[in-house]
Design a protein around this motif. Sequence first.
Motif, mmCIF file in Angstrom:
data_model
loop_
_atom_site.group_PDB
_atom_site.id
_atom_site.type_symbol
_atom_site.label_atom_id
_atom_site.label_comp_id
_atom_site.label_asym_id
_atom_site.label_seq_id
_atom_site.Cartn_x
_atom_site.Cartn_y
_atom_site.Cartn_z
ATOM 1 N N GLY A 269 0.776 -1.236 0.000
ATOM 2 C CA GLY A 269 0.000 0.000 0.000
ATOM 3 C C GLY A 269 0.804 1.279 0.000
ATOM 4 N N SER A 270 0.335 2.263 0.771
ATOM 5 C CA SER A 270 0.910 3.609 0.740
ATOM 6 C C SER A 270 2.360 3.642 1.191
ATOM 7 C CB SER A 270 0.085 4.553 1.617
ATOM 8 O OG SER A 270 0.046 4.092 2.964
ATOM 9 N N ALA A 271 2.760 2.717 2.074
ATOM 10 C CA ALA A 271 4.149 2.684 2.538
ATOM 11 C C ALA A 271 5.099 2.429 1.372
ATOM 12 C CB ALA A 271 4.323 1.615 3.603
ATOM 13 N N VAL A 272 4.646 1.631 0.415
ATOM 14 C CA VAL A 272 5.461 1.341 -0.768
ATOM 15 C C VAL A 272 5.575 2.578 -1.639
ATOM 16 C CG1 VAL A 272 5.607 -0.033 -2.877
ATOM 17 C CG2 VAL A 272 4.867 -1.109 -0.730
ATOM 18 N N GLU A 273 4.475 3.251 -1.864
ATOM 19 C CA GLU A 273 4.469 4.425 -2.742
ATOM 20 C C GLU A 273 5.285 5.575 -2.166
ATOM 21 O OE1 GLU A 273 0.341 5.164 -3.125
ATOM 22 O OE2 GLU A 273 -0.076 3.315 -4.243
ATOM 23 N N ARG A 274 5.289 5.718 -0.831
ATOM 24 C CA ARG A 274 6.062 6.793 -0.201
ATOM 25 C C ARG A 274 7.553 6.585 -0.382
ATOM 26 N NH1 ARG A 274 2.296 6.233 4.019
ATOM 27 N NH2 ARG A 274 3.804 4.982 5.198
ATOM 28 N N ASP A 275 8.011 5.356 -0.235
ATOM 29 C CA ASP A 275 9.450 5.096 -0.314
ATOM 30 C C ASP A 275 9.679 3.641 -0.731
ATOM 31 O OD1 ASP A 275 12.194 4.792 0.005
ATOM 32 O OD2 ASP A 275 12.273 6.048 1.803
ATOM 33 N N PRO A 276 9.759 3.371 -2.038
ATOM 34 C CA PRO A 276 9.943 1.995 -2.506
ATOM 35 C C PRO A 276 11.222 1.339 -1.993
ATOM 36 C CG PRO A 276 9.256 3.422 -4.307
ATOM 37 C CD PRO A 276 9.590 4.325 -3.157
ATOM 38 N N LEU A 277 12.291 2.137 -1.854
ATOM 39 C CA LEU A 277 13.549 1.558 -1.379
ATOM 40 C C LEU A 277 13.418 1.092 0.063
ATOM 41 C CD1 LEU A 277 16.489 0.818 -1.684
ATOM 42 C CD2 LEU A 277 17.105 3.192 -1.157
ATOM 43 N N LEU B 5 8.794 -3.274 -6.625
ATOM 44 C CA LEU B 5 9.733 -3.086 -7.735
ATOM 45 C C LEU B 5 9.166 -2.128 -8.781
ATOM 46 C CD1 LEU B 5 11.097 -6.721 -8.254
ATOM 47 C CD2 LEU B 5 12.055 -4.872 -6.863
ATOM 48 N N LYS B 6 7.891 -2.289 -9.109
ATOM 49 C CA LYS B 6 7.276 -1.408 -10.107
ATOM 50 C C LYS B 6 7.233 0.038 -9.622
ATOM 51 C CE LYS B 6 4.405 -5.014 -12.209
ATOM 52 N NZ LYS B 6 3.017 -5.544 -12.373
ATOM 53 N N ALA B 7 6.941 0.222 -8.327
ATOM 54 C CA ALA B 7 6.915 1.577 -7.775
ATOM 55 C C ALA B 7 8.296 2.210 -7.832
ATOM 56 C CB ALA B 7 6.408 1.548 -6.331
ATOM 57 N N GLY B 8 9.318 1.428 -7.522
ATOM 58 C CA GLY B 8 10.680 1.945 -7.579
ATOM 59 C C GLY B 8 11.110 2.298 -8.989
ATOM 60 N N ILE B 9 10.690 1.493 -9.960
ATOM 61 C CA ILE B 9 11.018 1.771 -11.363
ATOM 62 C C ILE B 9 10.303 3.027 -11.833
ATOM 63 C CG2 ILE B 9 10.741 0.917 -13.726
ATOM 64 C CD1 ILE B 9 11.138 -1.938 -12.561
ATOM 65 N N GLU B 10 9.028 3.149 -11.486
ATOM 66 C CA GLU B 10 8.259 4.323 -11.905
ATOM 67 C C GLU B 10 8.807 5.613 -11.297
ATOM 68 O OE1 GLU B 10 4.278 3.446 -10.786
ATOM 69 O OE2 GLU B 10 3.975 1.930 -12.364
ATOM 70 N N GLN B 11 9.351 5.528 -10.098
ATOM 71 C CA GLN B 11 9.916 6.703 -9.442
ATOM 72 C C GLN B 11 11.394 6.887 -9.777
ATOM 73 O OE1 GLN B 11 9.059 6.890 -5.207
ATOM 74 N NE2 GLN B 11 7.025 6.006 -5.489
ATOM 75 N N HIS B 12 11.900 6.065 -10.687
ATOM 76 C CA HIS B 12 13.305 6.130 -11.122
ATOM 77 C C HIS B 12 14.273 5.870 -9.968
ATOM 78 C CE1 HIS B 12 11.715 7.714 -14.862
ATOM 79 N NE2 HIS B 12 11.088 8.668 -14.182
ATOM 80 N N ARG B 13 13.822 5.079 -9.005
ATOM 81 C CA ARG B 13 14.690 4.689 -7.899
ATOM 82 C C ARG B 13 15.416 3.381 -8.204
ATOM 83 N NH1 ARG B 13 12.824 6.789 -3.086
ATOM 84 N NH2 ARG B 13 14.834 6.160 -2.231
ATOM 85 N N PHE B 14 14.805 2.557 -9.051
ATOM 86 C CA PHE B 14 15.376 1.271 -9.433
ATOM 87 C C PHE B 14 15.606 1.240 -10.939
ATOM 88 C CE2 PHE B 14 12.552 -0.762 -5.909
ATOM 89 C CZ PHE B 14 13.369 -0.210 -4.922
ATOM 90 N N SER C 220 22.252 5.468 -14.575
ATOM 91 C CA SER C 220 22.484 6.833 -15.048
ATOM 92 C C SER C 220 22.431 7.886 -13.947
ATOM 93 C CB SER C 220 21.462 7.199 -16.129
ATOM 94 O OG SER C 220 20.145 7.028 -15.634
ATOM 95 N N THR C 221 21.435 7.793 -13.079
ATOM 96 C CA THR C 221 21.235 8.820 -12.066
ATOM 97 C C THR C 221 21.454 8.245 -10.684
ATOM 98 O OG1 THR C 221 19.542 9.816 -13.458
ATOM 99 C CG2 THR C 221 19.608 10.526 -11.148
ATOM 100 N N PRO C 222 22.310 8.900 -9.872
ATOM 101 C CA PRO C 222 22.531 8.399 -8.517
ATOM 102 C C PRO C 222 21.223 8.393 -7.740
ATOM 103 C CG PRO C 222 24.156 10.054 -9.110
ATOM 104 C CD PRO C 222 23.104 10.095 -10.175
ATOM 105 N N PRO C 223 20.996 7.389 -6.889
ATOM 106 C CA PRO C 223 19.768 7.344 -6.104
ATOM 107 C C PRO C 223 19.745 8.435 -5.046
ATOM 108 C CG PRO C 223 21.297 5.670 -5.346
ATOM 109 C CD PRO C 223 21.898 6.265 -6.607
ATOM 110 N N GLU C 224 18.571 8.739 -4.554
ATOM 111 C CA GLU C 224 18.436 9.788 -3.547
ATOM 112 C C GLU C 224 18.991 9.359 -2.209
ATOM 113 O OE1 GLU C 224 14.386 10.965 -3.388
ATOM 114 O OE2 GLU C 224 14.254 11.390 -5.523
ATOM 115 N N GLN C 225 19.096 8.082 -1.971
ATOM 116 C CA GLN C 225 19.698 7.593 -0.750
ATOM 117 C C GLN C 225 20.532 6.374 -1.105
ATOM 118 O OE1 GLN C 225 15.521 6.477 0.787
ATOM 119 N NE2 GLN C 225 16.884 5.193 1.965
#
Length: 224
Positions: free
Chosen positions: A83-91, A145-154, A204-209
Amino acid sequence: MHALLSLDPAPPVGLASPREHIRQVALQMFVELGFHAVSLRQLAGAVGMQAGSLYNHIESKDALLFELIEAYESDLCQALPSGSAVERDPLKALNTFIRTHVTFTDAQRQRWLLARLEYRCLAPAHQAPILALRDQVAARLAYILKAGIEQHRFARVSVSAMVPCMLAMLNEISSWHSPGSTLSLGASIGLHTQMIHAVLQPQSTPPEQPMSPNLEQAASTGPR
């Protein structure tokens, strides 16, 4: 596996009801001896009942096995993030999924063994709902995984290929890790987290954390 200490009648654990006591003893016997090797007469003797009295508390031996496996698979699924916990921070959700999956299966080692070893003994009608629960676990990981990909975290990995690989890896930790292992459970969780991060690290892009935390930091809330 360790042999059963005794198959003599044993008192119920704590304030467990007769039904729960039967479940506890059956879990141990099914894991130690194998489902097909345990007769209802043996189970009844181990809980201090007559064989016929078991039917006051269980429908059948097959139904009892299904109940034990279903309860484990359901408890595992409910413990995992969604749920929302995933969308807030997939990592963070990914790290929580890894840590929770491994610590849960390690803490519930007998239940995990029963689900893995004796699933094949279930009738097809009982196997279907178990597979549905396992699919829910896979769906929760896929959602992360999909949430992380969509947010460009993965990185844009194949989710359908990544999910079964990750679950196979996490399930196998409990098959070899044991108390007293050279690598602590916390360190093992951290090591596997690093390996998964290495695959998901965007190129390509360093992760935010940081994607590769210290071995112990990755499992800071897990057992040592």
